[in-house]
Scaffold this motif. Sequence first.
Motif, PDB file in Angstrom:
ATOM      1  N   PRO A  82       0.709  -1.169   0.019  1.00  0.00           N
ATOM      2  CA  PRO A  82      -0.133  -0.142  -0.029  1.00  0.00           C
ATOM      3  C   PRO A  82       0.699   1.387   0.006  1.00  0.00           C
ATOM      4  O   PRO A  82       1.836   1.244   0.642  1.00  0.00           O
ATOM      5  CB  PRO A  82      -0.694  -0.224   1.288  1.00  0.00           C
ATOM      6  N   ALA A  83       0.365   2.341  -0.700  1.00  0.00           N
ATOM      7  CA  ALA A  83       0.880   3.560  -0.597  1.00  0.00           C
ATOM      8  C   ALA A  83       0.918   4.090   1.199  1.00  0.00           C
ATOM      9  O   ALA A  83      -0.190   4.292   1.592  1.00  0.00           O
ATOM     10  CB  ALA A  83       0.347   4.654  -1.412  1.00  0.00           C
ATOM     11  N   GLN A  84       2.082   4.615   1.504  1.00  0.00           N
ATOM     12  CA  GLN A  84       1.942   5.124   2.920  1.00  0.00           C
ATOM     13  C   GLN A  84       1.266   6.761   2.745  1.00  0.00           C
ATOM     14  O   GLN A  84       1.914   7.552   1.833  1.00  0.00           O
ATOM     15  CB  GLN A  84       3.187   5.119   3.387  1.00  0.00           C
ATOM     16  N   GLY A 114      -9.169  -6.789  -1.979  1.00  0.00           N
ATOM     17  CA  GLY A 114      -8.867  -5.619  -2.260  1.00  0.00           C
ATOM     18  C   GLY A 114      -9.689  -5.029  -3.436  1.00  0.00           C
ATOM     19  O   GLY A 114     -10.854  -5.211  -3.453  1.00  0.00           O
ATOM     20  N   TRP A 115      -9.071  -3.807  -4.033  1.00  0.00           N
ATOM     21  CA  TRP A 115      -9.773  -3.277  -5.194  1.00  0.00           C
ATOM     22  C   TRP A 115      -9.812  -4.267  -6.363  1.00  0.00           C
ATOM     23  O   TRP A 115      -8.891  -5.005  -6.858  1.00  0.00           O
ATOM     24  CB  TRP A 115      -8.938  -2.139  -5.615  1.00  0.00           C
ATOM     25  N   GLY A 121      -4.693  -3.402  -1.686  1.00  0.00           N
ATOM     26  CA  GLY A 121      -5.530  -2.707  -1.130  1.00  0.00           C
ATOM     27  C   GLY A 121      -6.260  -3.198   0.132  1.00  0.00           C
ATOM     28  O   GLY A 121      -6.670  -2.444   1.168  1.00  0.00           O
ATOM     29  N   TRP A 122      -6.089  -4.501   0.375  1.00  0.00           N
ATOM     30  CA  TRP A 122      -6.700  -5.090   1.466  1.00  0.00           C
ATOM     31  C   TRP A 122      -5.860  -4.846   2.871  1.00  0.00           C
ATOM     32  O   TRP A 122      -4.699  -5.495   2.776  1.00  0.00           O
ATOM     33  CB  TRP A 122      -6.985  -6.797   1.243  1.00  0.00           C
ATOM     34  N   ALA A 127      -8.975   0.794   2.002  1.00  0.00           N
ATOM     35  CA  ALA A 127     -10.321   1.092   1.103  1.00  0.00           C
ATOM     36  C   ALA A 127     -10.320   2.543   0.684  1.00  0.00           C
ATOM     37  O   ALA A 127     -11.306   3.008   0.080  1.00  0.00           O
ATOM     38  CB  ALA A 127     -11.531   0.707   1.702  1.00  0.00           C
ATOM     39  N   THR A 128      -9.364   3.278   1.121  1.00  0.00           N
ATOM     40  CA  THR A 128      -9.317   4.708   0.758  1.00  0.00           C
ATOM     41  C   THR A 128      -7.885   4.875   0.273  1.00  0.00           C
ATOM     42  O   THR A 128      -7.380   4.446  -0.759  1.00  0.00           O
ATOM     43  CB  THR A 128      -9.555   5.568   1.982  1.00  0.00           C
TER      44      THR A 128
END
Length: 285
Positions: A82-84, A114-115, A121-122, A127-128
């Motif tokens: 994920p992106a921080q 996830g997406w 994304g999970w 989710a954002t």
Amino acid sequence: NLSEIRTARARKFVQGGCCGLNELLKFEAFLMNEYDRILVLDADSLIIRNIDHLFERSVRLGLSLVYTGDPAMAAKNAAALPAQGGFLLIAPNVTIREELLEIIREGNFRGGGGWRDSRIGWGYGGATVQGLLAYYYKRVAPPSLSAMLDFCRYNRMLTHRFNCSGVAIDEVFSTHFTVCQKPWTCRPVASTMCHELHAVWWDVRSSLERSCGLEPHPRCVDRLGRIRRRPYARLLPRLIQASPSPLASSGQLTSKWSNQTTAWPKSRCLRQARPHASPGGLPTS
């Protein structure tokens, strides 16, 4: 608006993470097209060394997003980190913002998948912003539009999933006080790295206070992590009006951890020093 999201499952998931849908305020940076690049930082971040080279590289290579990954928040089967969300260098682009929001409206987000079942994304905040940016720049946008930085040197945080011990503190460009806790809360920390990063924060704060003609607050935690004082959480910030300006003619902020000198205009500092915190955390009379 939650009502715009087309699936009940996604409406539930987007309310997770630190801030729910409020986290999407960071996407407003994509609308600020009067600027070439926008750096979005969380309030508990600290820039330690000059990062102009990141802006220059982003412009030179035409990057839409420069970010750090977050190994601590990645699911074990994740197809991408994920992106921080606390460090995002964004090239404003209204179209990209709308595409990101449309993915959320579509609501194709599943637990574990996830997406769009991409396995991106999970996880916490997935989710954002954190999961959505990772999905978009790995599966929708061309790979050449984004670059992930070394998270041992940029937006550095404590994580037990990756060992950054080989990167010394004087090689770190920015840090983010998450697992290490906030230096001003005076909580004890068990990590040597956290002790060192807290010391950097106190060095910068003390330098700024001296530049504004204020007596520096004593540190609440020493370099060995031992508590000296209780939190200053209820003490009003004395430097709320201070801001860096390269045009200022007086008030030099110099930190031994920084490779640059930042000018602080004394006219914008609060001139009257407020009293130090008492042992209970409140100002003394």
